[in-house]
Design a protein around this motif. Sequence first.
Motif, short mmCIF file in Angstrom:
data_model
loop_
_atom_site.label_atom_id
_atom_site.label_comp_id
_atom_site.label_asym_id
_atom_site.label_seq_id
_atom_site.Cartn_x
_atom_site.Cartn_y
_atom_site.Cartn_z
N GLY A 4 1.25 -25.33 -13.96
CA GLY A 4 0.85 -26.71 -14.01
C GLY A 4 2.05 -27.51 -12.83
O GLY A 4 2.27 -28.29 -12.06
N CYS A 8 2.83 -29.54 -9.66
CA CYS A 8 3.78 -30.42 -9.09
C CYS A 8 4.69 -30.04 -8.10
O CYS A 8 4.79 -31.18 -7.20
CB CYS A 8 4.57 -30.48 -10.58
SG CYS A 8 3.11 -31.47 -11.83
N ARG A 56 2.07 -33.92 -13.47
CA ARG A 56 1.67 -33.31 -13.98
C ARG A 56 0.28 -34.19 -14.64
O ARG A 56 -0.70 -33.12 -14.93
CB ARG A 56 2.42 -32.39 -15.97
CG ARG A 56 2.72 -31.59 -15.08
CD ARG A 56 3.48 -31.70 -16.79
NE ARG A 56 4.42 -29.96 -16.48
CZ ARG A 56 3.92 -28.54 -16.26
NH1 ARG A 56 2.56 -28.66 -16.79
NH2 ARG A 56 4.89 -27.90 -16.20
N THR A 57 0.67 -35.36 -14.97
CA THR A 57 -0.58 -35.78 -15.02
C THR A 57 -1.65 -36.31 -13.76
O THR A 57 -3.51 -36.02 -14.23
CB THR A 57 -0.35 -37.83 -15.05
OG1 THR A 57 0.57 -37.14 -16.44
CG2 THR A 57 -1.93 -38.32 -15.87
N VAL A 113 -1.99 -33.14 -11.66
CA VAL A 113 -2.93 -32.00 -11.86
C VAL A 113 -4.03 -32.11 -12.92
O VAL A 113 -4.99 -31.69 -11.93
CB VAL A 113 -1.49 -31.34 -11.87
CG1 VAL A 113 -2.64 -29.73 -12.40
CG2 VAL A 113 -0.93 -31.11 -10.35
N TRP A 114 -3.04 -32.46 -13.07
CA TRP A 114 -4.79 -33.12 -14.45
C TRP A 114 -5.62 -33.58 -14.52
O TRP A 114 -7.09 -32.66 -14.57
CB TRP A 114 -3.29 -33.04 -16.13
CG TRP A 114 -4.96 -33.24 -17.35
CD1 TRP A 114 -5.27 -32.63 -18.12
CD2 TRP A 114 -5.28 -34.53 -17.62
NE1 TRP A 114 -6.18 -32.78 -18.79
CE2 TRP A 114 -6.28 -34.13 -18.92
CE3 TRP A 114 -5.93 -35.75 -16.65
CZ2 TRP A 114 -6.93 -35.20 -19.35
CZ3 TRP A 114 -6.47 -36.53 -17.81
CH2 TRP A 114 -7.51 -36.33 -19.25
N LYS A 115 -5.30 -34.45 -13.64
CA LYS A 115 -7.17 -35.40 -13.26
C LYS A 115 -7.46 -34.60 -12.11
O LYS A 115 -8.80 -34.70 -12.48
CB LYS A 115 -6.29 -36.25 -12.37
CG LYS A 115 -5.86 -37.83 -13.96
CD LYS A 115 -5.52 -39.25 -13.48
CE LYS A 115 -5.07 -39.48 -14.55
NZ LYS A 115 -4.85 -41.68 -13.50
N MET A 145 -7.89 -31.46 -11.56
CA MET A 145 -8.05 -30.23 -12.01
C MET A 145 -9.62 -30.66 -13.47
O MET A 145 -10.62 -30.28 -12.78
CB MET A 145 -7.10 -29.78 -13.30
CG MET A 145 -6.22 -28.61 -12.44
SD MET A 145 -6.74 -27.18 -11.57
CE MET A 145 -4.95 -27.48 -10.93
N ASN A 146 -9.16 -31.97 -13.86
CA ASN A 146 -10.70 -32.55 -14.40
C ASN A 146 -11.39 -32.24 -12.93
O ASN A 146 -13.06 -32.66 -13.50
CB ASN A 146 -10.54 -33.52 -15.33
CG ASN A 146 -9.40 -33.20 -16.90
OD1 ASN A 146 -9.91 -31.90 -17.03
ND2 ASN A 146 -8.94 -34.17 -17.15
N SER A 154 -7.84 -23.49 -18.39
CA SER A 154 -6.22 -23.47 -18.82
C SER A 154 -5.42 -22.91 -19.86
O SER A 154 -6.42 -23.02 -21.01
CB SER A 154 -6.55 -24.98 -18.23
OG SER A 154 -7.17 -26.09 -19.68
N TYR A 177 -3.32 -22.96 -14.70
CA TYR A 177 -4.77 -22.92 -14.80
C TYR A 177 -5.70 -22.56 -13.65
O TYR A 177 -4.17 -21.51 -13.02
CB TYR A 177 -4.88 -24.16 -13.61
CG TYR A 177 -4.56 -25.58 -14.07
CD1 TYR A 177 -5.14 -26.11 -14.95
CD2 TYR A 177 -2.89 -25.65 -13.90
CE1 TYR A 177 -5.49 -27.27 -16.18
CE2 TYR A 177 -2.85 -27.30 -14.29
CZ TYR A 177 -4.30 -28.08 -15.36
OH TYR A 177 -3.20 -29.68 -15.80
#
Length: 318
Positions: free
Chosen positions: A11, A15, A22-23, A25-27, A29-30, A41, A47
Amino acid sequence: MLKACPDYLSGQMLCDHFQVSRTAVWKVMNQLKNEGYHIESVPNRGYRLIQDTDILHEDELQQAVRGKWAGCRVIYKKITGSTNLDAAAAAGELPHGAVIVADEQTAGRGRRGRNWISEPQGNIYFSLLLKPDFLPEKASMVTLIMALAVAKAIEIVVKLPAMIKWPNDIVIEGKKVCGILTELRAEPDLIHHIVIGVGINAHQKNFEGEALTYATSIDRETGGFVNRTELLAEIWAQFETLYEEFEKTLDLSSLQEEYNGRLVDLGQKVRILDPKGEYTALSGGIDAAGQLQVAREDGSRESIYAGEVSVRGVYGYV
């Protein structure tokens, strides 16, 4: 980046590369997961994209195109009534070679107005738009060109011999995996456009009723999992090459031998379903115009035009 990385992608690396949090990236990925991508993950590792993911996506499809004009514009629809109807309706705005692809059709059609059952998310439904400058009488041959392109592409991608039941059904091990419907808008001496619709059973596992006896899917026959984007790109590339060969003579003389080599019922007895009366004949190959040559039981020979009749095996589908 996920596709290019065989292992986990951290991650933090994402970034740093995209200069995001990171938030963020997380969004993303979702979002990819919601689109159907299988992304694993793991804390402290990152990931990883599971490579058996088979997603139809406009960007994926456009990136996969290898030819000059077949697939020059790709439009993807999650669900639609009919890709053929969509292509015809948008023909004025779309270029020669444009393709409309759908995951599901609610009003798919086959030859002679038959319904084409279009299962959601698992098969292939697409329509290719052509704007040729030849006469309408030549248009029926493009159906056979697409049939040959699909058969060759299936053999290349999944390593299974694909045969043709004249004029345009693709069969594997004697069962249908693909149907093709060609429609055109034309005047007596002018073609406005041709739309070639193709439906391929790719991942379908279950067949019911009559379909059990004559239909199958690529996955069922390979025991594997065909990548639809890869197969589509190969079909379009094959079609472009074959079509350009056809344009040199505006007949099938240069493709005749290759097409006949894939005819599943070549040299066999078949049932000719003619509105004027059914009869049994010996199936020969196609001529340069794409007509099937048959020999009746009394020895007389005929040329069969695809728009007029259907051909079946004496004891079944082939």
